[in-house]
Design an enzyme around this catalytic site. Structure first.
Site, mmCIF file in Angstrom:
data_model
loop_
_atom_site.group_PDB
_atom_site.id
_atom_site.type_symbol
_atom_site.label_atom_id
_atom_site.label_comp_id
_atom_site.label_asym_id
_atom_site.label_seq_id
_atom_site.Cartn_x
_atom_site.Cartn_y
_atom_site.Cartn_z
ATOM 1 N N CYS B 320 -15.904 -7.296 -3.053
ATOM 2 C CA CYS B 320 -16.745 -7.584 -4.218
ATOM 3 C C CYS B 320 -16.614 -6.506 -5.279
ATOM 4 O O CYS B 320 -16.746 -6.770 -6.458
ATOM 5 C CB CYS B 320 -18.195 -7.771 -3.793
ATOM 6 S SG CYS B 320 -18.715 -6.531 -2.615
ATOM 7 N N GLU B 417 -14.311 -13.973 -11.039
ATOM 8 C CA GLU B 417 -13.968 -13.218 -9.841
ATOM 9 C C GLU B 417 -12.954 -14.022 -9.030
ATOM 10 O O GLU B 417 -13.227 -15.147 -8.627
ATOM 11 C CB GLU B 417 -15.227 -12.965 -9.002
ATOM 12 C CG GLU B 417 -14.954 -12.072 -7.814
ATOM 13 C CD GLU B 417 -16.183 -11.804 -6.968
ATOM 14 O OE1 GLU B 417 -16.994 -12.733 -6.778
ATOM 15 O OE2 GLU B 417 -16.332 -10.672 -6.485
#
Lengths: 304, 506
Positions: B320, B417
């Site tokens: 992440c 992302e």
């Protein structure tokens, strides 16, 4: 090359090195797992890259002769194991080494320039270099004047290497930076690039007389300097870590470092050497182990 | 592999055989290439059961349905695991509540510490087994599970064990109590490590736990359940279950769950926020990211290259806080790209179980499809792609390490992302522009700064809207250091003192 352009080209090499990062990267490459055929190949390669070294006050003709025999035939009765790259000695021992190694393919390397401190007048150093070449040294291992370098007198370092290179003639020149005295990786990178700009054929970490001698991160920093120098100029420079490389595991870690930083092209005794003495028998012991599956006692490997 | 792109015209000037030995310098091109032979990690010492039930109230309990967990590097089934239904979740929560009321809330803090220490020590003994299973189940290189996932997970247990009986020194002059039953939902990128991040502080603060593993990576959590059993933790203090989104929703919506700790996608994070609106549940969310890794012209370039590689290709980019947006000062752009290309040639992609593998398998078919789709969008939008030449294994889910140049802020690959080994390279001219571009994102989890100038580091750090900023390094974790995000990367912190706070009511 005049003063300004030498200093200018130095700046274009991005001299900053981060110590933590360099150590981390070196440790990561040293963690490679080299087994089986890959290990056997590496052992033979490592033997062929050794500068078998004796640099002691007590060195004698007998000692050097014996070392030369070991250099030519590291493992008796084994065709598989190559001879080492060179025998590295003090100037007084060049003649005996030269005659002992004649026709063997093993080079004679001589330290010079007031090794290991380098604290002598320039003229004496040049004379010494000319003399050892005359006596038959194929390779000259010089030391830079660390005092001048640390004073910031980079032009001196450049001129010094350049003058010694000229004095070498046909012999090829390894420039010892004595990284243990330069201390920082920024200094190591800077000294590497100055030496290469001035005409070094090889750059070398240490004399073996100062601790720490060769380390993986210092070697990595120098290999990266060689890579960047090649990229900028097209010139291929060799590398020699020396001092403190004692085990097969160490040697293989250095080979991985070369492979992953510079590539296959540099994995040859023409471009990579390891200055060592006790390393050779450890390589042979590991080689025997790979062949037979068992470790043999040290008594079965000759001590010369 | 040579660095110089122009053809090498210079010949080798030095011969090791000055006196006419048998070899010649032409041996440079003829000599056999030294390759690393495969070095697979041994699997014979590990134990994986063919089927895992739910770990509820200290016992293994059957579920109605089971699903397969697959090794993403081979596409072979490793084991079957239980899919927890709403009823199963209810059972787990009730058992956690019972354990809290009857046992755990009455256990002295010093005793809680002993249990956590014991869990850590048993895990340490089984470190290698954990590492191998983590790699089999998730696809990450064994090198990383051994050197990062498992040791860090252990470190979290050790660290929080130490706090258990010192909470009043952590929060002096404040009154506090545990939350009670906490529900924890963890992702598939660092299964064991995320479990440790969540379970260790929860137990140290005196809570009981219901934790759900991610669908594709349930195995190390069930191994952890075995450790918990072995450690003799009272029944029901930690309940470990597996399942998909429905199972997670059942945990979140259960009225007796007083706190939710979630790590995963921003999308699911938003769902959680909606479903707990109007309740008194505490919540921490650690969500997506699109970190800026900023390289200044005065950076230590070779180490910065390592930082880029570590930032985006570590764990196949399933991180992440991955440094997925590279910002390079324009004066060193060409140099950095050239060095990065060279570096990618020595990255070893392939069998995650091989000790020399640097980039392993993509975690699932679904993730591989998502990465492929986003990479396609990058190409369609006119960005230039670079991938090194490397052979990928024939079976399994693999993706070449990739980077894009000619990327603008408005391209999808610079905004979304990707959660894969795909880097977008952007440029900047001044520190101000770097800050503007770095902060110009919906996320704010992490960032990296590379410069040799200390004052520049501090100036940048104070302006970057990111929960973690690394300087002259990347992806460094420590249990004492809090981790968490700004903006859509979530809120709340895990790790350190801040991590304890989230599991207490003041």
């Amino acid at each position: 090359m005049n003063i300004n352009s030498a200093i200018n080209s130095l700046e274009s090499f991005h001299l900053a090195v981060d110590e933590t990062g360099a150590k981390e990267r070196a440790a990561s490459i040293a963690g490679r797992s080299i087994k089986k055929e890959s290990k056997v190949h590496a052992i033979k390669l490592a033997v062929s890259m050794i500068d078998l070294t004796t640099l002691e006050g007590k060195d004698s003709e007998g000692k050097v002769y014996a070392l030369c025999q070991k250099a030519i035939r590291p493992m008796d009765g084994s065709e598989e194991i190559p001879h080492v790259a060179a025998v590295c000695v003090y100037p007084n021992m060049v003649k005996i080494a030269k005659s002992a190694l004649a026709g063997s393919g093993v080079n004679v390397a001589s330290v010079a320039t007031a090794f290991p401190s380098g604290q002598s007048p320039m003229k004496l150093k040049i004379d010494e270099v000319k003399r050892v070449v005359q006596m038959g040294a194929d390779e000259v291992d010089m030391v830079i004047s660390r005092g001048e370098f640390l004073e910031g007198n980079y032009q001196y370092t450049y001129d010094e290497v350049k003058a010694i290179k000229e004095a070498c003639g046909e012999a090829h020149l390894k420039v010892i930076l004595e990284t243990g005295e330069l201390e920082t990786y920024d200094n190591v990178r800077k000294a590497s690039i100055i030496s290469m700009l001035a005409g070094a054929d090889f750059i070398k970490t240490s004399t073996g007389k100062v601790q720490p001698a060769a380390t993986l991160p210092v070697t990595l920093v120098m290999l990266e300097a060689i890579r960047d120098f090649y990229n900028e100029t097209g010139k291929i420079i060799g590398m020699k870590p020396a001092g403190g490389i004692k085990t097969t595991k160490d040697a293989i870690a250095y080979l991985c470092l070369v492979k992953e930083t510079l590539g296959e092209m540099w994995l040859t005794p023409d471009l990579f050497r390891m200055g060592a003495s006790s390393l050779l028998n450890d390589l042979l012991m590991q080689y025997r182990k790979e062949q037979t599956g068992v470790y043999q006692s040290a008594d079965y490997f000759t001590n010369d | 592999m040579t660095f110089r792109e122009k053809s090498a015209t210079a010949s080798v000037r030095i011969s090791a055989n000055g006196n006419g030995g048998s070899k010649s310098s032409s041996s440079v091109s003829k000599k056999p290439v030294w390759e690393y032979t495969p070095s697979p990690e041994a699997k014979d010492h590990i134990e994986v059961k063919p089927r895992y039930d739910l770990f509820i109230n200290g016992k293994w309990q059957k579920a109605k349905k089971y699903f397969a967990t697959v090794n993403p590097a081979t596409e072979e089934k490793i084991a079957e695991v239980a899919s927890a239904s709403k009823d199963d979740v209810n059972r787990a929560v009730l058992s956690a509540e019972r354990a809290y009321n009857k046992v755990w809330s009455k256990t002295p803090p010093k005793e809680r510490a002993k249990y956590i220490f014991r869990i850590a020590r048993i895990m340490q003994e089984k470190a290698r087994e954990f590492a191998v299973i983590e790699t089999m189940d998730g696809g990450k290189p064994i090198k990383e599970s051994k050197s990062v996932d498992v040791p860090l997970a252990l470190a979290h247990f050790f660290y929080y064990a130490g706090w258990a009986d010192k909470l009043k020194y952590a929060f002096p002059n404040q009154l506090f109590e545990p939350v009670g039953v906490v529900g924890q939902i963890i992702p598939w990128n660092f299964p064991l490590l995320m479990a440790a991040w969540k379970i260790a502080p929860a137990l140290a603060c005196g809570n009981t736990v219901v934790i759900k593993s991610a669908e594709t990576t349930p195995l190390t959590l069930y191994k952890l359940a075995e450790v918990i059993q072995e450690a003799g933790l009272p029944d029901g203090v930690v309940n470990i279950i597996s399942g998909a989104g429905d199972t997670g929703a059942a945990i979140v919506n259960h009225p007796k769950v007083k706190k939710i700790a979630f790590t995963g996608s921003t999308e699911v994070g938003k769902l959680i926020m909606r479903s707990i609106a109007g309740t008194d549940k505490k919540v921490t969310l650690e969500l997506g990211g699109k970190a800026a890794n900023i390289i200044f012209e005065d950076a230590p370039i070779d180490q910065a290259i390592e930082g880029i590689v570590n930032g985006i290709y570590f764990n196949q980019g399933h991180v992440c806080c991955a440094g997925s947006r590279l910002f390079v000062q324009e004066s060193v752009k060409n140099l950095v790209i050239k060095k990065l290309k060279h570096r990618l040639k020595s990255l070893r992609v392939g069998n995650p179980m091989d000790k020399n593998t640097d980039v392993g398998a993509i975690n699932s078919r679904m993730q591989l499809d998502k990465i492929t789709e986003l990479v396609r969008s990058g190409i369609e939008e006119g960005c230039s792609i670079y991938q090194p030449e490397c052979k990928l294994p024939e079976s399994g889910y693999f993706f070449k390490p990739t980077f894009f140049t000619n990327v603008a802020q408005s391209n999808r690959i610079a905004q979304e992302e990707i959660f894969g080994p795909v880097l977008s390279v952007l440029t900047f001219r001044t520190p101000k522009e770097a800050i503007e571009k770095a902060n110009n994102t919906q996320y704010g989890l992490s960032a990296g700064i590379w410069t040799d100038k200390g004052s520049k580091i501090f100036k940048m750090v104070s302006q970057l809207k990111a929960g973690v900023v690394w300087s002259n390094t990347y992806n460094k974790f420590n249990p004492a250091s809090p981790f968490g995000g700004y903006k859509e990367s979530g809120f709340g912190r895990e790790g350190g003192l801040q991590g304890l706070k989230e599991y207490l009511i003041f």
